[in-house]
Design an enzyme around this catalytic site. Structure first.
Site, PDB file in Angstrom:
ATOM      1  N   GLU A   4      10.465  11.661   6.874  1.00 20.79           N
ATOM      2  CA  GLU A   4       9.175  11.445   6.227  1.00 20.79           C
ATOM      3  C   GLU A   4       9.381  11.200   4.738  1.00 20.79           C
ATOM      4  OE1 GLU A   4       6.000  14.109   7.443  1.00 20.79           O
ATOM      5  OE2 GLU A   4       7.301  14.857   9.032  1.00 20.79           O
TER       6      GLU A   4
ATOM      7  N   GLU B  73      14.523  15.916   9.235  1.00 16.83           N
ATOM      8  CA  GLU B  73      15.622  16.439  10.031  1.00 16.83           C
ATOM      9  C   GLU B  73      16.376  15.267  10.645  1.00 16.83           C
ATOM     10  OE1 GLU B  73      12.620  18.768   9.049  1.00 16.83           O
ATOM     11  OE2 GLU B  73      12.251  17.591  10.857  1.00 16.83           O
TER      12      GLU B  73
ATOM     13  N   ARG C 275       0.152   8.309   7.453  1.00 14.29           N
ATOM     14  CA  ARG C 275      -1.249   8.465   7.073  1.00 14.29           C
ATOM     15  C   ARG C 275      -2.088   7.234   7.423  1.00 14.29           C
ATOM     16  NH1 ARG C 275      -1.981  11.408   1.386  1.00 14.29           N
ATOM     17  NH2 ARG C 275      -1.471   9.352   0.571  1.00 14.29           N
ATOM     18  N   LYS C 276      -1.504   6.290   8.137  1.00 12.61           N
ATOM     19  CA  LYS C 276      -2.245   5.096   8.547  1.00 12.61           C
ATOM     20  C   LYS C 276      -2.084   4.864  10.049  1.00 12.61           C
ATOM     21  CE  LYS C 276      -4.362   3.518   4.907  1.00 12.61           C
ATOM     22  NZ  LYS C 276      -4.590   4.888   4.410  1.00 12.61           N
TER      23      LYS C 276
ATOM     24  N   ASP D 256      -2.138   5.701  -6.238  1.00 13.87           N
ATOM     25  CA  ASP D 256      -2.406   6.677  -5.188  1.00 13.87           C
ATOM     26  C   ASP D 256      -1.082   7.119  -4.586  1.00 13.87           C
ATOM     27  OD1 ASP D 256      -3.703   8.259  -3.377  1.00 13.87           O
ATOM     28  OD2 ASP D 256      -4.409   6.633  -2.094  1.00 13.87           O
ATOM     29  N   ALA D 257      -0.932   8.381  -4.317  1.00 12.80           N
ATOM     30  CA  ALA D 257       0.275   8.869  -3.659  1.00 12.80           C
ATOM     31  C   ALA D 257       0.347   8.328  -2.234  1.00 12.80           C
ATOM     32  CB  ALA D 257       0.298  10.392  -3.648  1.00 12.80           C
TER      33      ALA D 257
ATOM     34  N   LYS E 192      11.410  10.934  20.380  1.00 14.16           N
ATOM     35  CA  LYS E 192      10.087  11.447  20.039  1.00 14.16           C
ATOM     36  C   LYS E 192       9.041  10.645  20.805  1.00 14.16           C
ATOM     37  CE  LYS E 192      12.461  13.368  16.575  1.00 14.16           C
ATOM     38  NZ  LYS E 192      13.941  13.352  16.544  1.00 14.16           N
TER      39      LYS E 192
ATOM     40  N   LYS F  69      -5.686  -4.251   0.641  1.00 17.75           N
ATOM     41  CA  LYS F  69      -6.328  -3.738   1.851  1.00 17.75           C
ATOM     42  C   LYS F  69      -7.295  -4.791   2.378  1.00 17.75           C
ATOM     43  CE  LYS F  69      -7.383   0.655   2.052  1.00 17.75           C
ATOM     44  NZ  LYS F  69      -8.019   1.978   1.825  1.00 17.75           N
TER      45      LYS F  69
ATOM     46  N   ASP G 286       0.879   4.256   1.264  1.00 20.21           N
ATOM     47  CA  ASP G 286       1.198   4.883   2.543  1.00 20.21           C
ATOM     48  C   ASP G 286       2.134   4.010   3.368  1.00 20.21           C
ATOM     49  OD1 ASP G 286      -0.382   7.141   2.062  1.00 20.21           O
ATOM     50  OD2 ASP G 286      -2.187   6.151   2.815  1.00 20.21           O
ATOM     51  N   LYS G 287       1.960   2.702   3.279  1.00 19.04           N
ATOM     52  CA  LYS G 287       2.833   1.794   4.020  1.00 19.04           C
ATOM     53  C   LYS G 287       4.203   1.681   3.371  1.00 19.04           C
ATOM     54  CE  LYS G 287       1.130   1.117   7.700  1.00 19.04           C
ATOM     55  NZ  LYS G 287       1.923   1.716   8.757  1.00 19.04           N
TER      56      LYS G 287
ATOM     57  N   ASP H   9       5.925  10.708  20.696  1.00 17.50           N
ATOM     58  CA  ASP H   9       4.849  10.163  19.865  1.00 17.50           C
ATOM     59  C   ASP H   9       5.008   8.654  19.740  1.00 17.50           C
ATOM     60  OD1 ASP H   9       3.557  12.508  19.330  1.00 17.50           O
ATOM     61  OD2 ASP H   9       4.589  12.880  17.439  1.00 17.50           O
TER      62      ASP H   9
ATOM     63  N   LYS I 248      10.655   8.126  13.248  1.00 18.50           N
ATOM     64  CA  LYS I 248      11.001   8.924  14.424  1.00 18.50           C
ATOM     65  C   LYS I 248      11.871   8.120  15.377  1.00 18.50           C
ATOM     66  CE  LYS I 248       6.699  11.588  14.275  1.00 18.50           C
ATOM     67  NZ  LYS I 248       5.445  11.930  14.976  1.00 18.50           N
TER      68      LYS I 248
ATOM     69  N   HIS J  76       0.850  -1.185   0.000  1.00 17.56           N
ATOM     70  CA  HIS J  76       0.000   0.000   0.000  1.00 17.56           C
ATOM     71  C   HIS J  76       0.888   1.238   0.000  1.00 17.56           C
ATOM     72  CE1 HIS J  76      -2.648   3.151   1.570  1.00 17.56           C
ATOM     73  NE2 HIS J  76      -3.661   2.427   1.119  1.00 17.56           N
TER      74      HIS J  76
ATOM     75  N   PHE K  73      -8.729  -4.451  -9.730  1.00 17.20           N
ATOM     76  CA  PHE K  73      -7.704  -3.765  -8.963  1.00 17.20           C
ATOM     77  C   PHE K  73      -6.340  -4.080  -9.601  1.00 17.20           C
ATOM     78  CE2 PHE K  73      -5.969  -3.106  -4.335  1.00 17.20           C
ATOM     79  CZ  PHE K  73      -5.210  -2.035  -4.774  1.00 17.20           C
TER      80      PHE K  73
END
Length: 422
Positions: free
Chosen positions: A53, A66, A266-267, A260-261, A291, A187, A27-28, A293, A287, A25, A252
């Site tokens: 990123e 960074e 985003r997941k 798709d970009a 961090k 998916k 995003d992955k 997060d 990260k 995918h 598909f």
């Protein structure tokens, strides 16, 4: 007044849905590249600071962020190797690891941020009780959540647990060439029916699998049901009313970054609890562990899982909040949704007494300065029985049980009192 879970407040019967995605995918793909860069740096420089990123689109990978480190890593080489391992080796799959362009825009970590991480507020102000674990400040402000429940052996919510298993199986049958016509993108989605707050049956399953253009939808549907759905979904959870959707659009073929970009982070619901628990908003991938997060969320899961494994609650959600440059969290809140064997306030005190949420303490406890992150960037960061992850261990169970006095009459009376008041 006992506060019941949001799910249980509404009605005795409800449906909850979670999704997962395969490593192909878009995003992955971005998440895996970001974490592969992080691993590459931590392997040579465990103290490296990384905020990396990635975005991907047809024929292009852009890596930005960074990074402060004493070592050199070949970022284009890492990108191409990651894409190759995922399976994007030919342009007709939507991406070619050998011919795509790889661009980078990397700067060092902001000195304003680094100052607060290098020396926490407690150390800078000379707090009386400051020690060596107060040297590292939180890399940002914000809040994180950890969650656990008794629905599955891994103490994860069942919808995301099954969605991840389907996605992993989808990739497995492709890589093992059980279904050789499949391509990397895919998916899954699972809807579970709950009765009286417990999973009762699987109501709906969706599997969307990228495929070769010459394979018919009927063949794909039959193969996916036989080789993906049936081996994963427990037979007793399926019935004649369970709905199965395979490639519901009918085709598909165009997938991956061509379809798709993709973008790092985003997941975040796929990475955590499938929406079943709350989320602080920050992603994990790319990260380093300063961090919070990332490291704070791992620690919150560790604590919530040990609380549930110890029998202190059937469901537990933990929120921890931080201020940038400050080592110690500004708040820790425990919510057991009325399932606690002790009042939530008492469990909260146990957490504060037995767990240290300062970034340096988390890094030490969970051994986070290692190149372990690429493998987490797909199929979830929690409930991973296939990996030996420190935050998935339940090594604090006996400590918590002993401190809580689970066997004494006071605890049993408290539980009975809460049951009657609810």
């Amino acid at each position: 007044m006992v506060v019941r879970a949001r799910h249980l407040l509404r009605r005795d019967r409800f449906f909850f849905t979670s999704e997962s995605v395969t490593e192909g995918h878009p995003d992955k793909v971005a998440d895996q590249i970001s974490d592969a860069v992080l691993d590459g740096i931590l392997e040579k420089d465990p103290l490296g600071r990384v905020a990396c990123e990635t975005t991907v689109k047809t024929g292009l990978v852009l890596v930005v962020g960074e990074i402060s480190t004493e070592c050199y890593v070949d970022i284009p080489g890492i990108v191409r190797r990651t894409l190759r391992e995922i399976g994007y080796t030919r342009a007709k799959y939507g991406f070619d690891c050998d011919t795509c362009a790889v661009l980078t825009a990397i700067e060092e970590q902001s000195p304003d941020i680094a100052a607060g991480v290098d020396q926490a507020w407690e150390a800078r102000t000379g707090a009386e009780d400051a020690d060596e674990l107060d040297q590292i400040g939180a890399g940002d402000q914000g809040m994180v959540f950890g969650f656990a429940c008794t629905e599955t052996p891994e103490l994860m919510p069942m919808p995301i647990y099954l969605a991840h298993k389907l996605a992993r199986r989808l990739a497995e049958v492709r890589k093992m060439r059980i279904l050789p016509y499949l391509r990397p993108d895919g998916k899954t989605q699972v809807t579970v029916e709950y009765r009286d707050g417990e999973p009762a049956r699987v109501h709906l399953v969706v599997v969307s699998a990228q495929h070769r253009p010459d394979v018919s939808l009927d063949v794909i549907r039959d193969d996916i049901v036989q080789h993906v759905v049936r081996p994963v979904i427990p037979e007793h959870m399926l019935d004649e009313e369970t709905q199965l959707f395979v490639n519901p659009t009918g085709r598909f073929v165009t997938g991956g970054p061509m379809g798709d970009a993709g973008l790092t982070g985003r997941k975040i619901m796929v990475d955590t609890y499938g929406g079943y628990a709350r989320h602080g908003g920050g992603c994990f991938s790319g990260k380093d562990p300063t961090k919070v997060d990332r490291s704070g969320a791992y620690m919150a899961r560790y604590v919530a899982k040990n609380i549930v494994a110890a029998g202190l609650a059937d469901r537990c959600e933990l929120q921890v909040a931080y201020v940038i440059g400050v080592a110690r969290p500004v708040s820790i809140v425990v919510e057991t949704f009325g399932t606690g064997k002790l009042p939530d306030a008492e469990i909260e005190q146990l957490v504060k007494a037995h767990f240290d949420f300062r970034p340096a303490a988390i890094i030490r406890k969970l051994d986070l300065r290692r190149p372990i992150y690429r493998q987490l960037a797909v199929y979830g960061h929690f409930g991973r029985s296939d990996l030996d992850l420190p935050w998935e261990r339940t090594d604090m169970v006996e400590v918590l049980r002993s401190a809580a006095g689970l066997g004494d009459a006071r605890c049993q009376e408290a539980a009975a009192s809460r049951d009657s008041s609810s």
